[in-house]
Design a protein around this motif. Structure first.
Motif, PDB file in Angstrom:
ATOM      1  N   ILE A 211      48.624 -32.926  51.479  1.00  0.00           N
ATOM      2  CA  ILE A 211      47.999 -32.597  50.193  1.00  0.00           C
ATOM      3  C   ILE A 211      48.506 -33.518  49.085  1.00  0.00           C
ATOM      4  O   ILE A 211      47.795 -33.777  48.115  1.00  0.00           O
ATOM      5  N   PHE A 212      49.742 -34.039  49.229  1.00  0.00           N
ATOM      6  CA  PHE A 212      50.279 -34.927  48.200  1.00  0.00           C
ATOM      7  C   PHE A 212      49.515 -36.244  48.123  1.00  0.00           C
ATOM      8  O   PHE A 212      49.567 -36.935  47.114  1.00  0.00           O
ATOM      9  N   GLN A 213      48.825 -36.595  49.210  1.00  0.00           N
ATOM     10  CA  GLN A 213      48.070 -37.844  49.247  1.00  0.00           C
ATOM     11  C   GLN A 213      46.623 -37.653  48.805  1.00  0.00           C
ATOM     12  O   GLN A 213      45.873 -38.628  48.697  1.00  0.00           O
ATOM     13  N   SER A 214      46.217 -36.424  48.574  1.00  0.00           N
ATOM     14  CA  SER A 214      44.832 -36.159  48.208  1.00  0.00           C
ATOM     15  C   SER A 214      44.544 -36.631  46.784  1.00  0.00           C
ATOM     16  O   SER A 214      45.336 -36.385  45.871  1.00  0.00           O
ATOM     17  N   PRO A 215      43.411 -37.293  46.563  1.00  0.00           N
ATOM     18  CA  PRO A 215      43.041 -37.678  45.195  1.00  0.00           C
ATOM     19  C   PRO A 215      42.709 -36.469  44.324  1.00  0.00           C
ATOM     20  O   PRO A 215      42.545 -36.609  43.115  1.00  0.00           O
ATOM     21  N   TYR A 216      42.633 -35.289  44.933  1.00  0.00           N
ATOM     22  CA  TYR A 216      42.352 -34.063  44.199  1.00  0.00           C
ATOM     23  C   TYR A 216      43.607 -33.225  44.005  1.00  0.00           C
ATOM     24  O   TYR A 216      43.508 -32.098  43.519  1.00  0.00           O
ATOM     25  N   TYR A 217      44.767 -33.760  44.382  1.00  0.00           N
ATOM     26  CA  TYR A 217      46.012 -33.013  44.197  1.00  0.00           C
ATOM     27  C   TYR A 217      46.294 -32.818  42.709  1.00  0.00           C
ATOM     28  O   TYR A 217      46.738 -31.758  42.282  1.00  0.00           O
ATOM     29  N   TYR A 218      46.038 -33.872  41.903  1.00  0.00           N
ATOM     30  CA  TYR A 218      46.132 -33.739  40.456  1.00  0.00           C
ATOM     31  C   TYR A 218      44.764 -33.319  39.945  1.00  0.00           C
ATOM     32  O   TYR A 218      43.776 -34.037  40.113  1.00  0.00           O
ATOM     33  N   LEU A 219      44.706 -32.149  39.345  1.00  0.00           N
ATOM     34  CA  LEU A 219      43.430 -31.579  38.930  1.00  0.00           C
ATOM     35  C   LEU A 219      42.956 -32.187  37.614  1.00  0.00           C
ATOM     36  O   LEU A 219      43.746 -32.718  36.831  1.00  0.00           O
ATOM     37  N   GLN A 220      41.649 -32.099  37.409  1.00  0.00           N
ATOM     38  CA  GLN A 220      41.037 -32.555  36.169  1.00  0.00           C
ATOM     39  C   GLN A 220      40.386 -31.375  35.464  1.00  0.00           C
ATOM     40  O   GLN A 220      40.257 -30.288  36.025  1.00  0.00           O
ATOM     41  N   GLN A 221      39.979 -31.605  34.213  1.00  0.00           N
ATOM     42  CA  GLN A 221      39.401 -30.525  33.433  1.00  0.00           C
ATOM     43  C   GLN A 221      38.160 -29.955  34.125  1.00  0.00           C
ATOM     44  O   GLN A 221      37.359 -30.677  34.696  1.00  0.00           O
ATOM     45  N   ASN A 222      38.081 -28.623  34.077  1.00  0.00           N
ATOM     46  CA  ASN A 222      36.961 -27.852  34.638  1.00  0.00           C
ATOM     47  C   ASN A 222      36.924 -27.829  36.166  1.00  0.00           C
ATOM     48  O   ASN A 222      35.921 -27.392  36.750  1.00  0.00           O
ATOM     49  N   ASP A 223      37.975 -28.280  36.836  1.00  0.00           N
ATOM     50  CA  ASP A 223      38.052 -28.134  38.294  1.00  0.00           C
ATOM     51  C   ASP A 223      38.127 -26.652  38.660  1.00  0.00           C
ATOM     52  O   ASP A 223      38.692 -25.840  37.914  1.00  0.00           O
ATOM     53  N   ILE A 224      37.573 -26.321  39.828  1.00  0.00           N
ATOM     54  CA  ILE A 224      37.633 -24.956  40.347  1.00  0.00           C
ATOM     55  C   ILE A 224      38.380 -24.973  41.672  1.00  0.00           C
ATOM     56  O   ILE A 224      38.041 -25.751  42.566  1.00  0.00           O
ATOM     57  N   VAL A 225      39.394 -24.147  41.790  1.00  0.00           N
ATOM     58  CA  VAL A 225      40.152 -23.997  43.032  1.00  0.00           C
ATOM     59  C   VAL A 225      39.708 -22.702  43.702  1.00  0.00           C
ATOM     60  O   VAL A 225      39.760 -21.636  43.080  1.00  0.00           O
ATOM     61  N   TYR A 226      39.260 -22.812  44.945  1.00  0.00           N
ATOM     62  CA  TYR A 226      38.777 -21.631  45.672  1.00  0.00           C
ATOM     63  C   TYR A 226      39.572 -21.447  46.953  1.00  0.00           C
ATOM     64  O   TYR A 226      39.685 -22.360  47.774  1.00  0.00           O
ATOM     65  N   VAL A 227      40.132 -20.244  47.131  1.00  0.00           N
ATOM     66  CA  VAL A 227      40.911 -19.908  48.317  1.00  0.00           C
ATOM     67  C   VAL A 227      40.079 -18.981  49.209  1.00  0.00           C
ATOM     68  O   VAL A 227      39.714 -17.881  48.801  1.00  0.00           O
ATOM     69  N   GLU A 228      39.800 -19.447  50.413  1.00  0.00           N
ATOM     70  CA  GLU A 228      38.985 -18.649  51.333  1.00  0.00           C
ATOM     71  C   GLU A 228      39.772 -17.468  51.890  1.00  0.00           C
ATOM     72  O   GLU A 228      40.987 -17.562  52.097  1.00  0.00           O
ATOM     73  N   PRO A 229      39.101 -16.341  52.162  1.00  0.00           N
ATOM     74  CA  PRO A 229      39.770 -15.209  52.825  1.00  0.00           C
ATOM     75  C   PRO A 229      39.889 -15.467  54.316  1.00  0.00           C
ATOM     76  O   PRO A 229      39.085 -16.197  54.903  1.00  0.00           O
ATOM     77  N   ASN A 230      40.902 -14.881  54.944  1.00  0.00           N
ATOM     78  CA  ASN A 230      41.037 -15.015  56.392  1.00  0.00           C
ATOM     79  C   ASN A 230      40.131 -14.002  57.093  1.00  0.00           C
ATOM     80  O   ASN A 230      39.405 -13.236  56.461  1.00  0.00           O
ATOM     81  N   ARG A 231      40.173 -13.996  58.417  1.00  0.00           N
ATOM     82  CA  ARG A 231      39.270 -13.139  59.191  1.00  0.00           C
ATOM     83  C   ARG A 231      39.527 -11.659  58.934  1.00  0.00           C
ATOM     84  O   ARG A 231      38.595 -10.856  58.906  1.00  0.00           O
ATOM     85  N   THR A 232      40.797 -11.319  58.750  1.00  0.00           N
ATOM     86  CA  THR A 232      41.134  -9.909  58.503  1.00  0.00           C
ATOM     87  C   THR A 232      40.475  -9.410  57.229  1.00  0.00           C
ATOM     88  O   THR A 232      39.882  -8.331  57.195  1.00  0.00           O
ATOM     89  N   LYS A 233      40.565 -10.207  56.163  1.00  0.00           N
ATOM     90  CA  LYS A 233      39.961  -9.814  54.896  1.00  0.00           C
ATOM     91  C   LYS A 233      38.444  -9.777  55.011  1.00  0.00           C
ATOM     92  O   LYS A 233      37.789  -8.872  54.457  1.00  0.00           O
ATOM     93  N   ALA A 234      37.884 -10.757  55.708  1.00  0.00           N
ATOM     94  CA  ALA A 234      36.430 -10.782  55.879  1.00  0.00           C
ATOM     95  C   ALA A 234      35.947  -9.563  56.651  1.00  0.00           C
ATOM     96  O   ALA A 234      34.898  -8.988  56.345  1.00  0.00           O
ATOM     97  N   ALA A 235      36.735  -9.149  57.659  1.00  0.00           N
ATOM     98  CA  ALA A 235      36.349  -7.978  58.431  1.00  0.00           C
ATOM     99  C   ALA A 235      36.417  -6.720  57.581  1.00  0.00           C
ATOM    100  O   ALA A 235      35.584  -5.821  57.706  1.00  0.00           O
ATOM    101  N   GLN A 236      37.398  -6.654  56.679  1.00  0.00           N
ATOM    102  CA  GLN A 236      37.534  -5.485  55.812  1.00  0.00           C
ATOM    103  C   GLN A 236      36.358  -5.355  54.851  1.00  0.00           C
ATOM    104  O   GLN A 236      36.041  -4.264  54.397  1.00  0.00           O
TER     105      GLN A 236
END
Length: 266
Positions: A211-236
Motif C-alpha cells: 500500500i505504501f507504493q500505491s499512488p492512492y496512498y496519499y489521498l486528495q480532496q474529495n476522495d472516498i475510502v470504502y471498506v467492504e464487509p466480509n462474508r459474515t457481515k454480508a450473511a447477517q
C-alpha cells in the motif's frame, strides 16, 4: 465408564485444536502490514502535494508592511451566526475554481490555477506582485477551504472529515474513522477518486506493505475510502439477528444430541 471419559477428553482436545486453528487463521485476516520487516528503512515518496482541482475553494491572503497596498488583493471577512447563539464568527471569502480551472483574482483578472500546488500558486502570485510593482515585500498565503475526505463502509465512525493540511494518508483516514470493524475486509479497501471527469477505483490490501507504493496512498480532496464487509457481515444482512441466534442454537442442539447418542450406543 472409563471409555466414555476418554472419548469426552478426546472430543475436548479436538475442540481446543479446532479453536486454535480458527484463531490463527482469523488473526492472519485482520492484522495490518504482515510482511513488513522491522527496522528496515523505506523510501518515502515526497511527491504527495495536493494539486488544485476544479470546484476547489481557495483562500488567498496577501500581507505587506504597508497594509494599504495589500488591501485591494484581499477578499473581505464575513460574519456569520453560530447556531441559535448570539455569538458570531468570521471567515474569509474564498475563490471558487470554475469549470475551466480558473479563478477571478483582483487586479490580475482570471488566473488558471488548476494543476498547481499551493506552493506553486503562492510563488506565482508573489512573483507577479513584485514584478508588476504592486507590492515589494508581499507575503502570500494560499489555503484550501474545502479539503475533505469521506470514509464509509465497515468502519467504526463513517463520515466526512475536514483536512487542515495538504497531507493525509489512507491509514490516517482510516484512523480518523475509528479503524475498521472486525467485519471489514482488510484486503478490499477501495479509494474512489474523480479527476477531470473520470472516476477511478483502486483496491488496497492493508495486510501488505504494498500500500505504501500505491499512488492512492496519499489521498486528495474529495476522495472516498470504502471498506467492504466480509462474508459474515454480508450473511447477517440477509438474516436478522434473532433468526441467526435461533439457527445456531438449533445446530448446537442437534450436534449435542448426535454426540450423546454415539456415546450411549458405545
Amino acid at each position: 465408564m472409563r471409555k466414555r471419559l476418554i472419548r469426552l477428553r478426546l472430543l475436548g482436545y479436538l475442540a481446543v485444536i479446532v479453536c486454535m486453528c480458527v484463531a490463527c487463521t482469523s488473526s492472519r485476516k485482520v492484522l495490518y502490514l504482515q510482511d513488513v520487516k522491522p527496522m528496515v528503512k523505506q523510501q518515502i515518496d515526497e511527491a504527495y502535494e495536493v494539486k488544485i482541482h476544479k470546484d476547489d475553494m481557495l483562500a488567498i491572503m496577501i500581507n505587506s508592511k504597508n497594509p494599504e497596498l495589500a488591501l485591494p488583493f484581499n477578499m473581505p471577512l464575513v460574519s456569520y451566526q453560530v447556531g441559535y447563539q448570539s455569538s458570531y464568527n468570521q471567515r474569509i471569502l474564498g475563490y471558487l475554481v470554475d469549470s475551466d480551472g480558473c479563478i477571478d483574482f483582483p487586479i490580475f483578472g482570471r488566473l488558471h490555477v488548476a494543476g498547481m500546488t499551493r506552493k506553486e500558486l503562492t510563488k506565482y502570485i508573489k512573483q507577479r506582485l513584485v514584478e508588476e510593482d504592486y507590492i515589494k515585500d508581499p507575503v502570500v498565503t494560499v489555503q484550501f477551504l474545502n479539503f475533505k475526505i469521506s470514509v464509509i463502509g465497515e468502519v467504526n465512525r463513517p463520515g466526512s472529515f475536514d483536512i487542515n493540511s495538504d497531507r493525509i494518508t489512507l491509514l490516517e483516514a482510516i484512523s480518523k474513522a475509528g479503524d475498521l470493524t472486525i467485519f471489514g475486509r482488510r484486503d478490499r479497501v477501495a479509494v474512489i477518486r474523480e479527476v477531470d471527469g473520470e472516476r477511478t477505483i483502486v483496491y488496497h490490501d492493508l495486510r501488505s506493505s504494498d500500500i505504501f507504493q500505491s499512488p492512492y496512498y496519499y489521498l486528495q480532496q474529495n476522495d472516498i475510502v470504502y471498506v467492504e464487509p466480509n462474508r459474515t457481515k454480508a450473511a447477517q444482512s440477509r438474516i436478522n439477528q434473532n433468526n441467526t441466534v435461533g439457527v445456531w442454537t438449533s445446530v448446537i442442539s442437534v450436534l449435542t444430541s448426535i454426540v450423546t447418542l454415539i456415546l450411549v450406543a458405545k
